[in-house]
Design an enzyme around this catalytic site. Structure first.
Site, short mmCIF file in Angstrom:
data_model
loop_
_atom_site.label_atom_id
_atom_site.label_comp_id
_atom_site.label_asym_id
_atom_site.label_seq_id
_atom_site.Cartn_x
_atom_site.Cartn_y
_atom_site.Cartn_z
N LYS A 137 25.08 6.28 -80.79
CA LYS A 137 24.74 7.30 -81.80
C LYS A 137 23.23 7.48 -82.01
CE LYS A 137 29.18 7.26 -84.18
NZ LYS A 137 30.01 6.48 -85.10
N VAL A 165 32.12 -0.56 -82.14
CA VAL A 165 33.39 -1.28 -82.15
C VAL A 165 33.68 -2.03 -80.83
CG1 VAL A 165 34.54 0.02 -83.99
CG2 VAL A 165 34.73 0.81 -81.62
N1 GLN Z 1 34.17 5.54 -79.97
C1 GLN Z 1 34.38 5.02 -81.30
C2 GLN Z 1 35.05 6.06 -82.18
O1 GLN Z 1 34.71 7.18 -82.11
C3 GLN Z 1 33.07 4.61 -81.88
C4 GLN Z 1 33.20 4.06 -83.27
C5 GLN Z 1 32.37 2.84 -83.52
O2 GLN Z 1 31.87 2.18 -82.63
N2 GLN Z 1 32.27 2.50 -84.78
O3 GLN Z 1 35.89 5.77 -82.97
#
Ligand code: GLN
Length: 304
Positions: free
Chosen positions: A63, A258
């Site tokens: 991000k 995550v």
């Molecule tokens: N790819 C994951 C999602 O969109 C990323 C979320 C995360 O790492 N918090 O849910």
């Protein structure tokens, strides 16, 4: 430093038991909970311990790079017009917006809604090209030209990512996303699925720590004002609804994912990459946060 890093991993390892692998992206359940690695890099040194070279998917750690690319491609104003910078105090994939309409004030670049919206500001003739540029930027900042997408994780998230689809359609419903939802999401899902190691995350963080300059080569990567923008948003929103606690206990801009990664930026000093895939209830690496708390205390890293 190496002794310190090993000691920290040893002390924090017991926390892994209290965490859980992310299960809503089925492929992420294949990770090994026991893996735990750290890398700390500064202008003249690199130290690591544990599973520092193990690859995992960046997930939300992409991000800040989506935000950076949107800033580099458009300047600050269009980015600020589309996505706000206030912490939401809600989970990263929340869609319980209580107001009648979704507005920029409700979202920031570090939650899914904000990052999906910002993919539409990345320039390119189509969304595949936009993703290729994002991957190129990630390779450049990490100094690792070999970074690639984990195709299994990408396919897994694309298949099951209906909450993100709902968020993207909500953006569209409120006039915040013009393009085709599946195209935009494809860029986002691919970005989340880029495989990197703790070393790669530390190297990226070091560029943000040094105002856009790669201190190892002296190369100018991006404008200092964009490093300030990204670091400020990381400080207030990077650890989602755990950002306040993290500011208090660690005190540096950081981003979790995550997949179990955390990238931490120590302005003017160092970049830190961590990997431990067992997560706390907010989706942050549980042992990773503990390790950063100890490291911050030992090395007096807090910017406050
Ligand atoms: N790819 C994951 C999602 O969109 C990323 C979320 C995360 O790492 N918090 O849910």
């Amino acid at each position: 430093m190496k002794t310190l890093l090993n000691k920290i991993l040893k002390e924090c390892r017991p926390y892994i038991k209290q965490g859980r692998l992310a299960s809503y992206i089925p492929e992420l359940l294949k990770a090994d909970k026991k893996e735990f690695g750290i890398c700390v890099v500064s202008a003249d040194s690199m130290d690591f311990a544990g599973d520092y070279d193990k690859k995992f998917t960046m997930q939300s750690v992409i991000k800040p790079l989506i935000l950076l690319m949107a800033l580099m491609d458009n300047g600050e104003e269009p980015v600020r017009q589309l996505v706000g910078v206030e912490s939401t105090g809600k989970p990263f994939d929340a869609f319980n917006y209580s107001d009648l309409a979704l507005k920029r004030e409700h979202i920031n670049p570090m939650i899914n809604t904000g990052a999906i919206a910002l993919c539409s500001l990345i320039k390119g003739i189509d969304y595949r090209k936009r993703f290729d540029r994002l991957l190129e930027l990630t390779r450049k900042l990490s100094g690792n030209p070999e970074l690639e997408v984990d195709e299994q994780v990408y396919a897994s998230e694309k298949l099951t990512g209906n909450k993100n689809r709902a968020l993207a359609y909500m953006l569209k419903a409120y006039g915040m996303l013009e393009d085709n939802v599946e195209d935009v999401l494809d860029c986002y899902f691919r970005g989340c699925s880029i495989k990197a190691s703790a070393v790669d995350l530390a190297n990226i963080a070091l560029v943000f720590a040094n105002g856009g300059i790669d201190v190892k080569t002296g190369e100018y990567m991006f404008d200092k004002k964009y490093a300030r923008y990204v670091n400020a948003v990381l400080m207030t929103c990077g650890m989602y609804d755990g950002s306040g606690e993290f500011a208090l206990n660690v005190g540096v801009p950081a981003k979790s994912g995550v997949g179990g990664g955390i990238m931490a930026v120590v302005p003017g000093r160092m970049g830190i990459g961590l990997y431990s895939p067992a997560l706390d209830s907010k989706g942050n690496s549980i042992a990773g946060i503990k390790a950063l708390e100890l490291l911050s205390r030992e090395l007096d890293l807090s910017i406050f």
